[in-house]
Write an enzyme that holds these catalytic residues in place. Structure first.
Site, PDB file in Angstrom:
ATOM      1  N   ARG A 240       0.888  -1.115   0.021  1.00 49.39           N
ATOM      2  CA  ARG A 240      -0.085  -0.101  -0.104  1.00 49.39           C
ATOM      3  C   ARG A 240       0.894   1.386  -0.124  1.00 49.39           C
ATOM      4  NH1 ARG A 240      -0.823   4.770   2.431  1.00 49.39           N
ATOM      5  NH2 ARG A 240      -0.426   3.912   4.543  1.00 49.39           N
ATOM      6  N   ASP A 241       1.343   1.541   0.975  1.00 48.98           N
ATOM      7  CA  ASP A 241       2.313   2.779   1.240  1.00 48.98           C
ATOM      8  C   ASP A 241       3.364   2.661   0.378  1.00 48.98           C
ATOM      9  OD1 ASP A 241       3.114   5.184   2.180  1.00 48.98           O
ATOM     10  OD2 ASP A 241       4.336   4.436   3.802  1.00 48.98           O
TER      11      ASP A 241
ATOM     12  N   HIS B 121       5.928   4.287  12.468  1.00 51.97           N
ATOM     13  CA  HIS B 121       6.097   4.210  11.127  1.00 51.97           C
ATOM     14  C   HIS B 121       7.332   5.292  10.859  1.00 51.97           C
ATOM     15  CE1 HIS B 121       4.166   3.824   7.008  1.00 51.97           C
ATOM     16  NE2 HIS B 121       4.876   4.960   6.895  1.00 51.97           N
TER      17      HIS B 121
ATOM     18  N   HIS C  17      10.428   6.803   8.796  1.00 48.73           N
ATOM     19  CA  HIS C  17      10.886   7.128   7.505  1.00 48.73           C
ATOM     20  C   HIS C  17      12.447   7.219   7.449  1.00 48.73           C
ATOM     21  CE1 HIS C  17       6.941   8.441   4.968  1.00 48.73           C
ATOM     22  NE2 HIS C  17       6.949   7.207   5.402  1.00 48.73           N
TER      23      HIS C  17
ATOM     24  N   CYS D 292       9.517   9.514  -0.475  1.00 46.90           N
ATOM     25  CA  CYS D 292       9.258  10.723   0.364  1.00 46.90           C
ATOM     26  C   CYS D 292       8.612  11.657  -0.571  1.00 46.90           C
ATOM     27  CB  CYS D 292      10.170  11.417   1.196  1.00 46.90           C
ATOM     28  SG  CYS D 292       9.658  12.885   2.124  1.00 46.90           S
TER      29      CYS D 292
ATOM     30  N   ASN E  51      10.104   5.150   3.400  1.00 43.79           N
ATOM     31  CA  ASN E  51       9.723   3.902   4.400  1.00 43.79           C
ATOM     32  C   ASN E  51      10.828   3.208   4.827  1.00 43.79           C
ATOM     33  OD1 ASN E  51       6.761   4.111   4.575  1.00 43.79           O
ATOM     34  ND2 ASN E  51       6.839   3.343   2.526  1.00 43.79           N
TER      35      ASN E  51
HETATM   36 MG    MG Z   1       5.302   5.691   4.821  1.00 42.43          MG
END
Ligand code: MG
Length: 304
Positions: free
Chosen positions: A14-15, A207, A209, A240, A249
């Site tokens: 997803r992300d 979460h 980064h 990003c 991520n």
């Molecule tokens: Mg992310």
């Protein structure tokens, strides 16, 4: 040297993929997710039931979700933002959802078109409905450490939003370092404040980064503060959006390597993750963005 159990929440499908320009075929996404499951991942955020014109990469959510392998103990949370998305998710067989708000009004307005309070009001009926269906529910609190619009963020801000999300029934809150500006002392402060506010540690996820190279340092700080759930994206996919070309991520393989070395149990095979990482990098047509993806794991040679 066992640090206990850690949950790894995979966000690659997803992300990781959502901002990728090259559209990946549904069956290739399924192969990627099958590889993640084969690697031992048991929480895989699979897709997003948002408007297909907003996120064209995930426009196949209705076809993808029902096609995925179902195994006991395996959860495929999906992102929803409104009633239409919830209905689509239900029709596709969802049993876990995530909603997405922020610690700052500036980011919430730009990203979801509402300030934080309005987003919570909008999510409230969705979370009730999902709860009445017995679904698992996660609430994202993005910009937990810094905001591209509102600047510095105090730890009190994400904790305040997390408490509201928990009142609305989420099973877990996930603090996101959306633009990758957080440092370990901030993570320690936020974790302490969240625990002091009465949020149970098993309901806290992070979460991170790696935009500025601090993701694993932040994981280590969160572990030291007691947190035990971390998001990561196999292959380090998902750049990003606020720093074109930069990393986003934390890569699952980098997280797994750290956790293995530190003696945490998580049930995920590094080799399996690397296999899935190679698969997704092939689909995207570029080399892996992760450190361990580049270097491989490490089998110490026998001493001679
Ligand atoms: Mg992310």
């Amino acid at each position: 040297m066992s640090g206990g159990r850690v949950r790894i929440y995979e966000v690659g499908p997803r992300d990781g993929l959502q901002n990728e320009a090259r559209v990946i075929a549904t069956q290739d996404k399924r192969r990627f997710i099958e590889a993640l499951v084969a690697a031992g991942l048991r929480e895989v955020e699979a897709t997003s039931f948002v408007r297909p014109d907003r996120v064209p990469q995930l426009a196949d959510a209705d076809a993808l979700l029902p096609s995925l392998p179902r195994v006991d103990g395996l959860r495929y949370p999906v992102l929803v933002a409104n009633r239409a998305g919830l209905d689509r998710a239900a029709a596709a067989g969802a049993d876990a959802i995530a909603v997405f708000t922020a610690a700052t009004d500036g980011f919430a307005r730009h990203n979801i078109g509402m300030d934080v309070a309005a987003s919570l009001a909008a999510f409230a009926p969705l979370l009730v409905e999902a709860g009445s269906r017995g679904w698992w529910r996660r609430g994202y609190v993005s910009t937990a450490f810094g905001c591209p619009y509102d600047g510095r963020v105090l730890a009190t801000q994400p904790v305040e939003v997390a408490l509201r999300l928990l009142e609305l029934g989420v099973d877990e809150v996930c603090f996101g370092d959306t633009i990758g500006v957080g440092v370990p002392s901030q993570v320690a402060d936020l974790t302490r404040l969240a625990l002091d506010a009465g949020i149970p540690v098993e309901r806290i996820a992070y979460h991170f980064h790696d935009t500025r190279g601090t993701a694993l340092a932040n994981v280590a700080a969160a572990l030291a503060a007691g947190a035990r759930t971390f998001d990561a994206s196999t292959g380090g996919t998902g750049g990003c959006p606020y720093a074109p070309g930069a990393a986003g991520n934390l890569a699952t393989e980098d997280l797994v390597y750290l956790l293995d070395g530190e003696g945490y149990e998580h049930g995920v095979s590094l080799d399996g993750v690397l296999e899935a990482a190679r698969l997704v990098s092939g689909l995207l047509g570029r080399s892996l963005a992760s450190k361990v993806g580049q270097a491989g794991g490490w089998q110490p040679p026998e001493a001679t």
